[in-house]
Design an enzyme around this catalytic site. Structure first.
Site, PDB file in Angstrom:
ATOM      1  N   SER A   1      31.322  59.408  48.842  1.00 36.49           N
ATOM      2  CA  SER A   1      31.296  60.288  50.013  1.00 36.49           C
ATOM      3  C   SER A   1      31.623  61.833  49.144  1.00 36.49           C
ATOM      4  O   SER A   1      32.539  61.849  48.267  1.00 36.49           O
ATOM      5  CB  SER A   1      32.365  60.165  50.752  1.00 36.49           C
TER       6      SER A   1
ATOM      7  N   LYS B   1      32.116  54.459  62.811  1.00 38.29           N
ATOM      8  CA  LYS B   1      31.857  55.696  63.731  1.00 38.29           C
ATOM      9  C   LYS B   1      31.751  55.274  65.428  1.00 38.29           C
ATOM     10  O   LYS B   1      31.816  56.349  65.892  1.00 38.29           O
ATOM     11  CB  LYS B   1      30.321  56.267  63.362  1.00 38.29           C
TER      12      LYS B   1
ATOM     13  N   ASP C   1      27.142  66.205  63.487  1.00 38.90           N
ATOM     14  CA  ASP C   1      25.718  65.913  63.058  1.00 38.90           C
ATOM     15  C   ASP C   1      24.768  67.023  63.819  1.00 38.90           C
ATOM     16  O   ASP C   1      23.857  67.183  63.036  1.00 38.90           O
ATOM     17  CB  ASP C   1      25.412  64.691  63.183  1.00 38.90           C
TER      18      ASP C   1
ATOM     19  N   ASN D   1       9.746  54.309  64.254  1.00 44.14           N
ATOM     20  CA  ASN D   1      10.555  53.378  63.538  1.00 44.14           C
ATOM     21  C   ASN D   1       9.843  52.023  63.006  1.00 44.14           C
ATOM     22  O   ASN D   1       8.969  51.796  63.734  1.00 44.14           O
ATOM     23  CB  ASN D   1      11.710  53.189  64.325  1.00 44.14           C
TER      24      ASN D   1
END
Ligand code: ATR
Length: 285
Positions: A15, A67, A106, A155
């Site tokens: 991170s 998350k 985000d 995708n």
């Protein structure tokens, strides 16, 4: 009293949040430290109990794999967390006892990075988003909120793109949105007329792979990568060769961190110091 902020996840060693946030705290002269905590899901509750009443914690960032799981430990969510189905930032609200409030920075980070790097938004753009994971979801939210002219979600597993579309399309019913398989044949037509192409897959992270053949990219317009290591991904190099304007992924990383910093401290984030620290840590300023 030294204040604290944290990032929790597993693994957490890679991170860049600690270097960015510690640079920001130092630049603002705050007596505070930001620490990475490697945590299993089973230890989440105990860890939260250990910080919630210490009076010193601003809040914490949340990364993989917590998350979504973090939601059950929160007293509330705000901002785009619900639309993103994920929380990456938690603040401790002490207005009336201690309440953990989650948000997702985000969307702000992506929007801000586009504004900074290319002085634009997705309004009126024909956008192709590669991917259907958490990052693609946040970017699709931005494209819908900001009024893109058209959105194509591409995708590898098309079902995931369809699920994302079904979940979010109600957000802006006037924005045409469709899902396609991420293969040369299926995306060729959409790419030919796209004005903005965004890689929101993990392909290219610490590799020279590209999520698609750069020769399929439009010759003008904008190509954005959310991958930030390496900074110049194979996709962006190909895009630049074709003449497109490119936006590196580091901007989104820096701006989602800057938004968290502002939520915790109530101060404007020293964005340049945060970016310098991230670039230095990546070893390629
Ligand atoms: P994140 O939350 O960071 O977006 P994620 O949910 O694991 O992470 O999503 C990763 C994205 O990268 C997905 O869109 C994934 O495609 P699938 O949904 O089809 O798995 C995409 N991805 C990862 N590796 C890929 C590869 N080798 N080729 C194409 N797409 C890939």
């Amino acid at each position: 009293m030294t204040h604290r902020a944290y990032v929790i996840g597993k693994p957490i060693g890679h991170s860049l949040s600690p270097v960015m946030h510690n640079a920001a705290l130092t630049a603002c002269g705050l007596d505070a430290r930001y620490e990475a905590v490697e945590l299993d899901g089973a230890d989440l509750e105990t860890w939260i109990a250990s910080i919630r009443d210490d009076g010193a914690t601003y809040g914490f960032n949340v990364t993989v794999p917590h998350k979504e799981r973090i939601l059950q430990h929160l007293g509330g969510i705000e901002g785009d967390a619900e639309l993103c189905h994920a929380v990456n930032t938690v603040r401790l609200d002490r207005a009336n006892g201690v309440r953990l409030v989650g948000t997702n920075t985000d969307t702000l980070g992506f929007r801000q990075s586009l504004a900074e790097a290319a002085d634009m938004s997705l309004r009126g753009q024909r956008v192709v988003i590669l991917g259907a994971g958490g990052a693609a979801r946040a970017i699709t939210v931005v494209a819908l909120q900001d009024g893109a002219a058209e959105i194509v979600l591409a995708n590898r597993h098309i079902e995931r793109a369809r699920d994302l579309l079904n979940d979010l399309s109600g957000l802006a019913e006037d924005v045409p949105i469709r899902a396609v398989e991420l293969s040369a044949d299926r995306v060729r037509a959409a790419l030919a007329t796209a004005t903005v192409v965004i890689n929101a897959t993990s392909v290219g992270m610490r590799s020279r792979e590209s999520p698609l053949d750069p020769d399929l990219l439009p010759r003008s317009g904008l190509v954005v990568d959310i991958v930030y290591n390496p900074r110049r991904t194979a996709l962006l190099e190909g895009a630049r060769r074709r003449g497109a304007v490119v936006v590196e992924g580091l901007g989104m990383l820096v701006h989602q961190a800057a938004a968290a910093f502002e939520i915790w401290t109530g101060r404007p984030a020293p964005v340049q110091e945060m970016r310098d620290a991230a670039e230095y840590a990546l070893g390629n300023p």
